[in-house]
Scaffold this active site. Structure first.
Site, short mmCIF file in Angstrom:
data_model
loop_
_atom_site.label_atom_id
_atom_site.label_comp_id
_atom_site.label_asym_id
_atom_site.label_seq_id
_atom_site.Cartn_x
_atom_site.Cartn_y
_atom_site.Cartn_z
CB SER A 1 -0.99 0.00 1.21
OG SER A 1 -1.68 0.99 1.01
CG ASP B 1 -3.19 4.16 -1.36
OD1 ASP B 1 -3.97 3.85 -2.36
OD2 ASP B 1 -3.50 3.43 -0.48
CG ASP C 1 -3.27 -0.35 -2.15
OD1 ASP C 1 -2.95 0.83 -1.91
OD2 ASP C 1 -3.59 -1.32 -1.59
CG ASP D 1 -6.46 0.64 -1.15
OD1 ASP D 1 -5.66 1.43 -1.06
OD2 ASP D 1 -6.57 -0.28 -0.50
#
Length: 453
Positions: free
Chosen positions: A102, A241, A243, A245
């Site tokens: 992430s 961000d 990743d 999500d």
């Protein structure tokens, strides 16, 4: 190799490069085998994705080897945002695994898990995976599993478009900052076909993050998008961000919009579609959302911070929508899972169908002064929490459901350990800036005074 500390509250995060790695390909192989055992996947399939981190291909291959060795079939979707992985899990009705760290720095990698239809993993399951992965290697399955590659990007984009009314919009100028993360992969497919002027920043996939860290919760990582909005006269910016999500919003003035206020806007919209529905927020989402939901006739449910906790509440209460302070947004029509891209599409639609600006949409919402998230490295977390509790004793109602939360008259203070990093996080909110600043400074002096405890 696996260091026990990589197993966090909701997922796996750990350093994989450098002089002192916490896990490696052998560890990923062990986790893959343990995942199959805990989920009972021998003879069954699961979907696997990965982000753009440089160690992703090696770890994904090792995870697949471990899983196939225990008899599971791997549906490999390759490069994917985390919400693209949730989409694949929901579409194929199988458990899912995303190799990602992430927003963590480039030296990290990790794993996020879900059950079939993007349902959250149970905490007990993660504990069981940790125990098995650190134990003796299991005997191989009598029949090894298989692996096949599937591209779901176009279907993911089409699904998101289906969920948002994008007709009747005026033409917008939109900046998006991919931060060299997975939005550079998904945004062209989702935003590219729209009738908007699109300006991309740092769209090249690069797990070394050469431009800024992939964490939009830190204000300095939003500066490029803010400057681009002002330079190009854009209507708004979407900042993702690593990743992809999570999605932060910058308005037409170049000012960052609190994710809590984005939560309030989408919650109000979703309650118009589902009168009396339930909205989920976390412990440190602004109380502005409470008022908006109450005025709209909805029901509020509060969850602990973290995507597994919020998704569990979404399912338990059949909630129509959920939002966190960190810009995670959850939708019932997206299997109750979090997707920053869908939230971004909703904001584009709201602005594009309105006569005003992004800041006009926000202007009518309740206003509170917030500290933002302030991080401190603390050795003895329980001692520091006790010290904060003692200092605020008798001034508000305290609970320990998610760290320490103290709620006073028109204000609240929350201090909680991070789910993903060795940090203690402070969040404060009050009706006015002076009260917030005084509470923030008082709590911070106690926390940092105990940093060497």
């Amino acid at each position: 190799m696996i260091t026990p500390s990589i197993f966090k509250a909701n997922d796996i995060r750990g350093v994989v490069v450098g002089d002192d790695p916490e896990w490696d390909a052998a560890g990923a192989r062990a986790v893959g085998a343990a995942f199959v055992e805990v989920f009972g996947l021998a003879g069954r399939g699961f979907v696997l994705g990965r982000d753009m981190r440089t160690t992703g291909p090696e770890l994904a291959a090792a995870f697949s080897e471990g899983a196939m060795g225990q008899g599971a079939d791997v549906i490999d979707i390759g490069l994917a945002s985390t919400d693209q992985l949730w989409f694949a899990s929901g579409t194929f009705d199988v458990p899912g695994v995303q190799l990602t760290a992430s927003h963590n720095p480039a030296a990290y990698n990790g794993v996020k898990f879900c059950q079939a239809k993007a349902a959250p993993i149970e905490p007990e399951s993660l504990v069981a995976i940790a125990e098995l992965a650190q134990g003796a290697p299991p005997a191989p399955a009598v029949v090894a599993g298989s692996r096949r590659e599937v591209d779901v990007l176009a279907d993911y984009a089409a699904h998101l478009h289906h969920l948002v009314p994008l007709d009747g919009m005026r033409r917008l100028k939109v900046v998006y900052d991919a931060g060299n993360g997975m939005a550079g992969h998904t945004a062209p497919a989702v935003l590219g076909p729209l009738d908007i002027d699109l300006i991309g920043l740092f769209t090249e996939l690069d797990g070394s993050f050469p431009n800024h860290p992939p964490n939009p919760l830190e204000p300095q990582n939003l500066l490029d998008a803010q400057a681009a909005v002002r330079e190009h006269g854009a209507d708004l910016a979407l900042v993702f961000d690593g990743d992809a999500d999570r999605c932060f919003i910058v308005d037409e003035r170049g000012e960052v919009v609190s994710p809590s206020l984005i939560t309030a806007l989408i919650a109000r919209q979703e309650l118009e579609r589902d009168p009396g529905g339930t909205i989920v927020i976390n412990t440190i989402t602004s109380r502005a959302v409470d008022k908006v939901v109450a005025d709209a006739g909805g029901t509020m449910v509060v969850s602990k911070v973290g995507h597994t906790s919020v998704k569990a509440k979404m399912a338990q209460f059949d909630a129509v929508f959920g939002g966190e302070h960190s810009a995670h947004y959850y939708f019932r029509d997206f299997w109750g899972a979090d997707t920053g891209m869908l939230a971004g599409l909703h904001m584009l639609a709201m602005v594009g169908r309105s006569d005003g600006t992004m800041s006009d949409l926000v202007a009518g919402l309740p206003s509170f002064a917030a500290s933002g998230e302030i991080n401190s490295a603390v050795e003895d977390v329980p001692a520091v929490l006790d010290a904060v509790a003692a200092a605020f004793a008798g001034r508000g109602e305290a609970d320990r459901e998610d760290g320490l939360t103290i709620v006073g008259n028109g204000w609240w203070v929350n201090v909680r350990p991070s789910n993903t990093e060795p940090l203690l996080r402070l969040n404060v909110e009050a009706r006015d800036a002076d009260t917030m600043a005084a509470l923030r400074d008082e709590a911070l002096s106690i926390i940092r005074g105990g940093a060497d405890a």
